[in-house]
Write an enzyme that holds these catalytic residues in place. Structure first.
Site, PDB file in Angstrom:
ATOM      1  N   TYR A 429      41.010  -5.437 -27.531  1.00 33.06           N
ATOM      2  CA  TYR A 429      39.684  -5.643 -28.149  1.00 33.06           C
ATOM      3  C   TYR A 429      38.547  -5.175 -27.244  1.00 33.06           C
ATOM      4  O   TYR A 429      38.748  -4.871 -26.096  1.00 33.06           O
ATOM      5  CB  TYR A 429      39.482  -7.055 -28.694  1.00 33.06           C
ATOM      6  N   GLU A 430      37.392  -5.054 -27.848  1.00 39.01           N
ATOM      7  CA  GLU A 430      36.215  -4.465 -27.180  1.00 39.01           C
ATOM      8  C   GLU A 430      36.475  -3.023 -26.745  1.00 39.01           C
ATOM      9  O   GLU A 430      36.012  -2.572 -25.702  1.00 39.01           O
ATOM     10  CB  GLU A 430      35.766  -5.306 -25.976  1.00 39.01           C
ATOM     11  N   GLY A 431      37.213  -2.307 -27.575  1.00 42.37           N
ATOM     12  CA  GLY A 431      37.551  -0.918 -27.264  1.00 42.37           C
ATOM     13  C   GLY A 431      38.845  -0.882 -26.479  1.00 42.37           C
ATOM     14  O   GLY A 431      38.918  -1.406 -25.361  1.00 42.37           O
ATOM     15  N   GLN A 436      38.004   3.254 -23.686  1.00 46.68           N
ATOM     16  CA  GLN A 436      37.273   3.175 -22.399  1.00 46.68           C
ATOM     17  C   GLN A 436      37.464   4.480 -21.633  1.00 46.68           C
ATOM     18  O   GLN A 436      36.521   5.029 -21.039  1.00 46.68           O
ATOM     19  CB  GLN A 436      37.798   2.016 -21.531  1.00 46.68           C
TER      20      GLN A 436
END
Ligand code: FAD
Length: 574
Positions: A429-431, A436
């Site tokens: 999650y969060e990319g 990234q």
């Protein structure tokens, strides 16, 4: 039910990072003297005490009972609502919110430290904190005075919590595929329709109201991410006088049954003519959402450090009391902690945790000083490295914690398996790590032809040179290993920049390149710690431990840089 393991907050490490490791009192420097490292350490100790006594005891019930959907509403296990009430009453939500939003404005360096303790003690609970803090930053950056007045003030007070609503069944990594719509009603409000999935803390019973920050598409919006706008949509509508009114048309359809973080409700939300309020410009939604996403990316690195440290502490406690056969070179009855390989596992865990912790503080400091000292580009370069590398390391560290427990680690009753399960979501999650890494090579390295990375390598070489000139043999060795790894990283960076015209090559090796820079940055953090320890003159036990940890890390981890540099040169997988 398993008893939750105890938690010891790493106050000494943070005291060292706040004022010694980086050759300055980071807090005094970023606050213009309003706060010092000593104040920061006091705050950290208080937070650690709260985390250990209030949050950590709820970790097991969060995992084993978990969030449940009852009659259309989510219920958290007993104790969560009371813990949240105490968290708010103690001022922990307001403390971190920026002053411009009505908070106490603790600097980002403190956010790193506190993020670690909340997550180490109870990662599922900490997600509620992380999302609320991220939404506060986003609204502070882009919301209208009305939205600030109605929503931001309540979030900063901790009375309401925040969520981020991006993901849909057909729109995960690809936000441009979002289909949720927002149609103007003509009275200043918008009608939101669509389905969001995987919404963390999307429904719960620990606070009065929930503020959803929603990406949606307005009529005639351009295709893709350029056509997304941002809205706040409260769970319960707010009357003109600020009191709570009717339920908004947002239904919790289901909560996900997950591998870990069971205490964090992950919700499917249906918006059926729900009322929303525009935040920022129409079609400019990503800018505001990215303020939140960047905050969450850093927060996930603090989560990685926290969960890893909790697993490490548990592994240490187990290894110190478990006796298993004779230990070579040690008296009879020595515990498994004395076996050379168990020592290797424990030092491998602790040295990587220190590297992650120190890098988290350094990145937060760079971002704290971005405006005053122009450290923004270095901070921005580091954000994807920190998130990608630290969250992947946490998988290996929590796995090592199980290994130290042997078969008992695989048995749920020991409790250590929870950290392994909880950690598995972090590189997703969060990319995801790939996202990234693509951000790193595309926007942060190729775009400026490696210039910012070059500045970083120079700084690292400076540290390496100071160590190789020191009078301490072990420190000289650490410096020499760092210098060699920096040279390999420079070669790898040249390769990545050379892939500018062939992005498939660059993206095929972006994750190995990100890992390379993370491992290298970890080595640099250890080298800085050694430099600070040497400055003490007479060596304390703590200094000796820092030197041992750096020596170990640079011998066991840093050689990965060479292998990864070879992989980076490989390019596209054909
Ligand atoms: C527990 C949990 C909590 C969550 N909380 C939230 C939340 O609060 N709010 C919210 O909006 N979302 C949330 N999410 C969603 C999460 O952010 C997404 O799962 C994540 O962004 C990945 O999207 P996806 O699952 O659709 O995977 P996909 O996008 O389908 O990706 C699958 C694989 O393909 C790779 N891939 C996809 N695109 C690319 C690319 N361009 N380059 C290289 N590789 C690529 C990915 O790296 C991954 O390995 C949560 C998810 C979970 C499981």
């Amino acid at each position: 039910m398993t008893a939750a393991s105890s938690y010891r907050p790493p106050v000494e490490d943070y005291a060292f990072l706040f004022c010694e490791a980086f050759g300055a009192d980071l807090l005094a420097r970023s606050t213009g003297g309003a706060m010092t490292a000593s104040d920061g350490t006091d705050v950290m100790a208080a937070a650690g005490g709260f985390a250990a006594s209030v949050l950590a005891p709820l970790e097991t019930v969060g995992d084993q009972v978990g969030a449940r959907l009852v009659d259309g509403s989510v219920r958290l296990p007993d104790g969560f609502a009371e813990a949240y009430r105490q968290f708010v009453a103690a001022g922990w939500v307001t403390a971190e919110a920026p002053e411009s939003a009505g908070g106490d404005g603790l600097p980002g360096v403190m956010h790193a430290a506190l993020g670690e303790v909340w997550n180490a003690s109870n990662a599922a609970f900490a997600l509620c904190w992380a999302l609320t803090q991220g939404q506060i930053l986003a609204l502070d950056a882009v919301a209208s005075p009305e939205v600030r007045e109605t929503y931001l003030t309540k979030l900063v007070s901790g009375r309401w919590t925040g969520t981020m609503n991006l993901t849909e069944p057909d729109a995960g990594t690809d936000l441009g595929a979002i289909r949720t719509t927002a149609t103007p009603r003509g009275d200043g409000t918008w009608s939101i329709r669509g389905q969001k999935i995987f919404i963390t803390w999307g429904d719960h019973d620990v606070a009065e109201n929930i503020v959803h920050l929603v990406l949606a598409r307005t009529p005639d919006a351009p295709e893709g991410a350029r056509g997304l706008s941002l809205f706040v949509a409260p769970r319960i509508l707010v009357n003109d006088d600020g009191t709570l009114g009717e339920r908004n048309a947002i239904t919790t359809v289901a909560i996900e049954h997950k591998l870990g973080i069971h205490g964090s409700p992950t919700c499917q939300l249906a918006y059926d003519d729900a009322t929303g309020y525009l935040v920022g410009e129409v079609n400019g939604g990503l800018a505001g959402m990215f303020v939140m996403m960047n905050a969450e990316r850093a927060a996930m690195a603090f989560q990685a450090t926290g969960i890893s440290d909790r697993a490490y502490q548990q592994a240490c406690a187990y290894a110190a009391q478990r006796v298993q056969g004779p230990v070579i070179g040690r008296p009879a009855g020595a515990p498994i902690a004395e076996h050379p390989d168990v020592r290797r596992l424990l030092l491998s865990m602790s040295s990587r945790i220190f590297a992650m912790r120190a890098l988290g503080v350094h990145v937060a400091d760079l971002l704290d000083r971005a405006e005053a000292d122009g450290t923004g580009p270095l901070g921005e370069l580091f954000v994807p490295i920190l998130k990608g590398w630290a969250t992947e390391e946490a998988l290996s560290i929590t796995s090592d914690a199980i290994q130290v427990h042997g078969g008992m680690g695989f048995i749920e009753e020991t409790g250590v398996a929870q950290h392994y399960r909880d950690a598995r979501i972090m590189p997703i999650y969060e990319g995801t790590t790939a996202i990234q890494a693509n951000d790193l090579v595309g926007r942060k390295v190729i775009r400026d032809e490696g210039a910012t990375a070059g500045v970083l390598f120079q700084q690292m070489m400076g540290t390496a040179a100071r160590l190789t000139e020191s009078g301490d043999e072990r420190a000289r060795e650490v410096g020499a290993r760092l210098a060699m790894a920096v040279g390999q990283a420079e070669t790898a960076t040249g390769k990545v920049v050379g892939f500018a015209a062939s992005p498939r090559d660059a993206y095929a090796v972006s994750v190995p390149y990100l890992t390379l820079l993370g491992v290298l940055a970890g080595g640099w953090m250890h080298a800085l710690a050694v430099q600070a320890a040497l400055a003490h003159g007479t060596r304390s036990e703590v200094d000796a431990a820092r030197l041992r940890s750096a020596d170990f890390y640079t011998a066991h981890q840093l050689p990965r840089v060479q292998a990864l540099a070879q992989t980076v040169a490989y390019g596209e997988i054909v």
